[in-house]
Design a protein around this motif. Structure first.
Motif, PDB file in Angstrom:
ATOM      1  N   ALA A   1       0.955  -1.197  -0.183  1.00 49.98           N
ATOM      2  CA  ALA A   1      -0.176  -0.120   0.031  1.00 49.98           C
ATOM      3  C   ALA A   1       0.776   1.361  -0.066  1.00 49.98           C
ATOM      4  O   ALA A   1       0.574   2.492  -0.732  1.00 49.98           O
ATOM      5  N   ALA A   2       1.785   1.230   0.832  1.00 54.82           N
ATOM      6  CA  ALA A   2       2.797   2.614   0.975  1.00 54.82           C
ATOM      7  C   ALA A   2       3.588   2.943  -0.600  1.00 54.82           C
ATOM      8  O   ALA A   2       4.095   4.010  -0.591  1.00 54.82           O
ATOM      9  N   GLU A   3       3.458   1.803  -1.357  1.00 55.91           N
ATOM     10  CA  GLU A   3       4.095   1.996  -2.582  1.00 55.91           C
ATOM     11  C   GLU A   3       3.293   2.775  -3.750  1.00 55.91           C
ATOM     12  O   GLU A   3       3.529   3.065  -4.847  1.00 55.91           O
ATOM     13  N   ALA A   4       1.988   2.421  -3.475  1.00 56.39           N
ATOM     14  CA  ALA A   4       1.040   3.041  -4.487  1.00 56.39           C
ATOM     15  C   ALA A   4       1.122   4.423  -4.687  1.00 56.39           C
ATOM     16  O   ALA A   4       1.431   5.284  -3.807  1.00 56.39           O
ATOM     17  N   ASP A   5       0.616   4.691  -5.895  1.00 56.32           N
ATOM     18  CA  ASP A   5       0.788   6.383  -6.162  1.00 56.32           C
ATOM     19  C   ASP A   5      -0.282   7.026  -5.292  1.00 56.32           C
ATOM     20  O   ASP A   5      -0.220   8.221  -4.858  1.00 56.32           O
ATOM     21  N   VAL A   6      -1.478   6.122  -4.877  1.00 57.68           N
ATOM     22  CA  VAL A   6      -2.542   6.910  -4.100  1.00 57.68           C
ATOM     23  C   VAL A   6      -3.096   5.961  -3.154  1.00 57.68           C
ATOM     24  O   VAL A   6      -3.234   5.038  -3.213  1.00 57.68           O
ATOM     25  N   VAL A   7      -3.171   6.486  -1.552  1.00 62.50           N
ATOM     26  CA  VAL A   7      -3.480   5.584  -0.596  1.00 62.50           C
ATOM     27  C   VAL A   7      -4.705   6.347  -0.064  1.00 62.50           C
ATOM     28  O   VAL A   7      -4.972   7.450   0.060  1.00 62.50           O
ATOM     29  N   ILE A   8      -5.859   5.312   0.047  1.00 62.71           N
ATOM     30  CA  ILE A   8      -7.134   5.871   0.589  1.00 62.71           C
ATOM     31  C   ILE A   8      -7.314   5.193   1.804  1.00 62.71           C
ATOM     32  O   ILE A   8      -7.147   3.815   1.847  1.00 62.71           O
ATOM     33  N   ASP A   9      -7.947   5.797   2.750  1.00 64.11           N
ATOM     34  CA  ASP A   9      -7.958   5.277   3.947  1.00 64.11           C
ATOM     35  C   ASP A   9      -9.328   5.891   4.765  1.00 64.11           C
ATOM     36  O   ASP A   9      -9.727   7.131   4.425  1.00 64.11           O
ATOM     37  N   THR A  10     -10.072   5.372   5.733  1.00 65.60           N
ATOM     38  CA  THR A  10     -10.832   5.890   6.535  1.00 65.60           C
ATOM     39  C   THR A  10     -10.173   6.753   7.671  1.00 65.60           C
ATOM     40  O   THR A  10      -9.075   6.680   8.172  1.00 65.60           O
ATOM     41  N   ALA A  11     -10.952   7.828   8.279  1.00 70.66           N
ATOM     42  CA  ALA A  11     -10.528   8.550   9.222  1.00 70.66           C
ATOM     43  C   ALA A  11     -11.721   9.056  10.229  1.00 70.66           C
ATOM     44  O   ALA A  11     -12.796   9.060   9.899  1.00 70.66           O
ATOM     45  N   ASP A  12     -11.191   9.496  11.500  1.00 71.09           N
ATOM     46  CA  ASP A  12     -12.283  10.302  12.257  1.00 71.09           C
ATOM     47  C   ASP A  12     -12.483  11.776  11.816  1.00 71.09           C
ATOM     48  O   ASP A  12     -11.792  12.689  11.423  1.00 71.09           O
ATOM     49  N   PRO A  13     -13.883  11.932  11.628  1.00 70.75           N
ATOM     50  CA  PRO A  13     -14.069  13.263  11.179  1.00 70.75           C
ATOM     51  C   PRO A  13     -13.979  14.338  11.895  1.00 70.75           C
ATOM     52  O   PRO A  13     -13.735  15.600  11.499  1.00 70.75           O
ATOM     53  N   ALA A  14     -13.926  14.362  13.416  1.00 75.93           N
ATOM     54  CA  ALA A  14     -13.865  15.327  14.319  1.00 75.93           C
ATOM     55  C   ALA A  14     -12.610  16.127  14.053  1.00 75.93           C
ATOM     56  O   ALA A  14     -12.938  17.565  13.801  1.00 75.93           O
ATOM     57  N   PRO A  15     -11.495  15.850  13.765  1.00 72.32           N
ATOM     58  CA  PRO A  15     -10.387  16.785  13.725  1.00 72.32           C
ATOM     59  C   PRO A  15     -10.448  17.503  12.188  1.00 72.32           C
ATOM     60  O   PRO A  15     -10.006  18.743  12.233  1.00 72.32           O
ATOM     61  N   LEU A  16     -10.881  16.735  11.233  1.00 72.31           N
ATOM     62  CA  LEU A  16     -11.172  17.353   9.784  1.00 72.31           C
ATOM     63  C   LEU A  16     -12.190  18.325  10.058  1.00 72.31           C
ATOM     64  O   LEU A  16     -12.176  19.609   9.363  1.00 72.31           O
ATOM     65  N   LEU A  17     -13.211  18.170  10.718  1.00 67.21           N
ATOM     66  CA  LEU A  17     -14.338  19.245  10.746  1.00 67.21           C
ATOM     67  C   LEU A  17     -14.066  20.254  11.491  1.00 67.21           C
ATOM     68  O   LEU A  17     -14.334  21.574  11.291  1.00 67.21           O
ATOM     69  N   ALA A  18     -12.985  20.187  12.520  1.00 73.61           N
ATOM     70  CA  ALA A  18     -12.358  21.199  13.376  1.00 73.61           C
ATOM     71  C   ALA A  18     -11.452  22.160  12.298  1.00 73.61           C
ATOM     72  O   ALA A  18     -11.608  23.322  12.439  1.00 73.61           O
ATOM     73  N   GLU A  19     -10.821  21.529  11.513  1.00 69.06           N
ATOM     74  CA  GLU A  19      -9.703  22.386  10.567  1.00 69.06           C
ATOM     75  C   GLU A  19     -10.475  22.765   9.662  1.00 69.06           C
ATOM     76  O   GLU A  19     -10.219  24.092   9.123  1.00 69.06           O
ATOM     77  N   LEU A  20     -11.824  22.331   9.151  1.00 73.66           N
ATOM     78  CA  LEU A  20     -12.712  23.178   8.161  1.00 73.66           C
ATOM     79  C   LEU A  20     -13.312  24.544   8.863  1.00 73.66           C
ATOM     80  O   LEU A  20     -13.393  25.381   8.144  1.00 73.66           O
ATOM     81  N   GLU A  21     -13.638  24.172  10.231  1.00 72.18           N
ATOM     82  CA  GLU A  21     -14.201  25.318  10.877  1.00 72.18           C
ATOM     83  C   GLU A  21     -13.303  26.446  11.129  1.00 72.18           C
ATOM     84  O   GLU A  21     -13.578  27.528  10.801  1.00 72.18           O
ATOM     85  N   VAL A  22     -12.222  26.188  11.109  1.00 73.63           N
ATOM     86  CA  VAL A  22     -10.976  27.133  11.470  1.00 73.63           C
ATOM     87  C   VAL A  22     -10.881  27.705   9.947  1.00 73.63           C
ATOM     88  O   VAL A  22     -10.512  29.291   9.970  1.00 73.63           O
ATOM     89  N   SER A  23     -11.017  27.086   8.881  1.00 71.97           N
ATOM     90  CA  SER A  23     -10.816  27.803   7.627  1.00 71.97           C
ATOM     91  C   SER A  23     -12.072  28.475   7.308  1.00 71.97           C
ATOM     92  O   SER A  23     -11.864  29.327   6.428  1.00 71.97           O
ATOM     93  N   GLY A  24     -13.309  28.421   7.608  1.00 70.15           N
ATOM     94  CA  GLY A  24     -14.360  29.139   7.387  1.00 70.15           C
ATOM     95  C   GLY A  24     -15.105  28.746   6.372  1.00 70.15           C
ATOM     96  O   GLY A  24     -15.873  29.540   5.869  1.00 70.15           O
ATOM     97  N   SER A  25     -14.785  27.487   5.814  1.00 74.58           N
ATOM     98  CA  SER A  25     -15.503  27.092   4.561  1.00 74.58           C
ATOM     99  C   SER A  25     -15.729  25.509   4.554  1.00 74.58           C
ATOM    100  O   SER A  25     -14.737  24.910   5.054  1.00 74.58           O
ATOM    101  N   ASN A  26     -16.455  24.846   3.809  1.00 71.91           N
ATOM    102  CA  ASN A  26     -16.599  23.628   3.592  1.00 71.91           C
ATOM    103  C   ASN A  26     -15.722  22.947   2.433  1.00 71.91           C
ATOM    104  O   ASN A  26     -15.756  21.946   2.418  1.00 71.91           O
ATOM    105  N   PHE A  27     -15.146  23.931   1.735  1.00 70.65           N
ATOM    106  CA  PHE A  27     -14.306  23.614   0.768  1.00 70.65           C
ATOM    107  C   PHE A  27     -12.956  24.437   1.039  1.00 70.65           C
ATOM    108  O   PHE A  27     -13.013  25.751   0.840  1.00 70.65           O
TER     109      PHE A  27
END
Length: 339
Positions: A59-85
């Motif tokens: 997996a580490a050698e692939a061009d792209v790696v996809i995995d699941t994650a906890d939404p909480a820290p990513l939502l917090a990061e978006l909130e700081v940015s002030g946008s959903n994108f």
């Protein structure tokens, strides 16, 4: 709970758009990685990996790696940015939120974190992963994604762009039915090949067709599954009619319903050809959010200058896919008809 439904314990390595993709989220639409040398898209600056083994790709050698994650820290990061994108970390990271579905995070064009929200439908999460998320990934990796379909005719790729419902996938399916091979449906990823020649990178062997198209093509009773929440749009496998190698792009046709023009092809001016490439870039609203406006214009202009760009007109009513397919085949044999 969603993680257990959506993700596997180990990654499966797939192939799409010339990239090897290691994903813990099952992506049955994509062909499995076969050990072939990565294509043009995987050999972009800072992403080349000529040491990939013929078998047992980690997996580490692939061009792209996809995995699941906890939404909480990513939502917090978006909130700081002030946008959903939002771009973060100096522009190397792109996050976006699909309400009631998931947060998606693309890091350096190499990894995708998918963070499903509570109660999200896993199928819907996957739809946005293969759609908007892959569109943004391709842009970040320097490929121009057109919203359309592409088919190989005479050893060259022709792409059909247009608004939703214009008949792009139906026309491609009609051409596949005459023995030509599909390169991509819905997203046509264009890379720059040797000597600046535009090249279409193969997507995956599936089309999305409306019930009306299936009926018109004679597939009325075929047992195809529906696309999520689109009960009259179906996923149609194209295993035997798929071209798995990169193909030089010869032309882009803008498919238009028209009362004033007869069914046929006419060439467009250089300025109008550039408009087609810009206007029909897949998820083009993301481009300024990704900081790629200048790159997008320059890349679209360079591609348009190297290929034929034309308009393919069709009547506003009636099933004309077979007539349009015959027109494209004649075009390839005889040159630019109706110029």
């Amino acid at each position: 709970m969603i993680d257990a439904v959506l993700a596997e314990r180990t990654s499966t390595v797939y192939r799409a758009f010339g990239l090897s993709v290691a994903s813990r989220i099952p992506l049955p639409e994509l062909p499995l990685y076969d050990g072939a040398k990565p294509g043009i898209a995987a050999a972009a600056p800072d992403t080349a990996n000529s040491g990939i083994r013929k078998a047992g790709l980690a997996a580490a050698e692939a061009d792209v790696v996809i995995d699941t994650a906890d939404p909480a820290p990513l939502l917090a990061e978006l909130e700081v940015s002030g946008s959903n994108f939002s771009r973060t970390r100096g522009g190397s990271r792109f996050l976006f939120l699909i309400p009631e579905t998931a947060v998606y995070c693309i890091d350096q064009g190499r990894s995708i974190a998918v963070a499903p929200l509570p109660g999200a439908d896993p199928e819907k999460v996957r739809v946005y992963l293969l759609g908007t998320c892959f569109g943004a990934l391709l842009l970040m990796r320097g490929l121009l994604p057109l919203h359309g379909s592409a088919v190989v005719i005479g050893g060259k790729a022709y792409a059909f762009a247009g608004e939703s419902g214009a008949g792009k996938s139906t026309l491609a399916a009609a051409l596949v039915g005459t023995g030509h091979r599909l390169v991509s449906d819905d997203v046509v990823a264009i890379a720059t090949g040797p000597y600046g020649i535009p090249v279409v990178m193969p997507a995956y062997p599936q089309q999305k067709l409306w019930r009306e198209s299936l009926d018109g093509l004679g597939f009325r009773d075929a047992p195809y599954r529906t696309i999520y929440r689109e009960t009259e749009k179906f996923a149609v496998p194209v295993a035997d009619g798929f071209k798995a190698d990169p193909v030089p792009l010869a032309g882009v046709f803008e498919l238009k319903r028209s009362d004033g023009e007869p069914l046929g092809v006419r060439s467009l001016s250089a300025l109008d050809g550039l408009r087609v490439m810009l206007e029909h870039t897949y998820r083009h609203a993301l481009i300024p959010r990704l900081g790629l406006a200048e790159w997008h214009f320059n890349t679209a202009a360079a591609i348009a200058s190297r290929i034929f760009v034309g308009r393919l007109s069709r009547p506003p009513v009636g099933f004309t896919a077979r007539e349009l397919a015959e027109t494209i085949i004649r075009f390839d044999k005889e040159g630019a008809l109706g110029q």
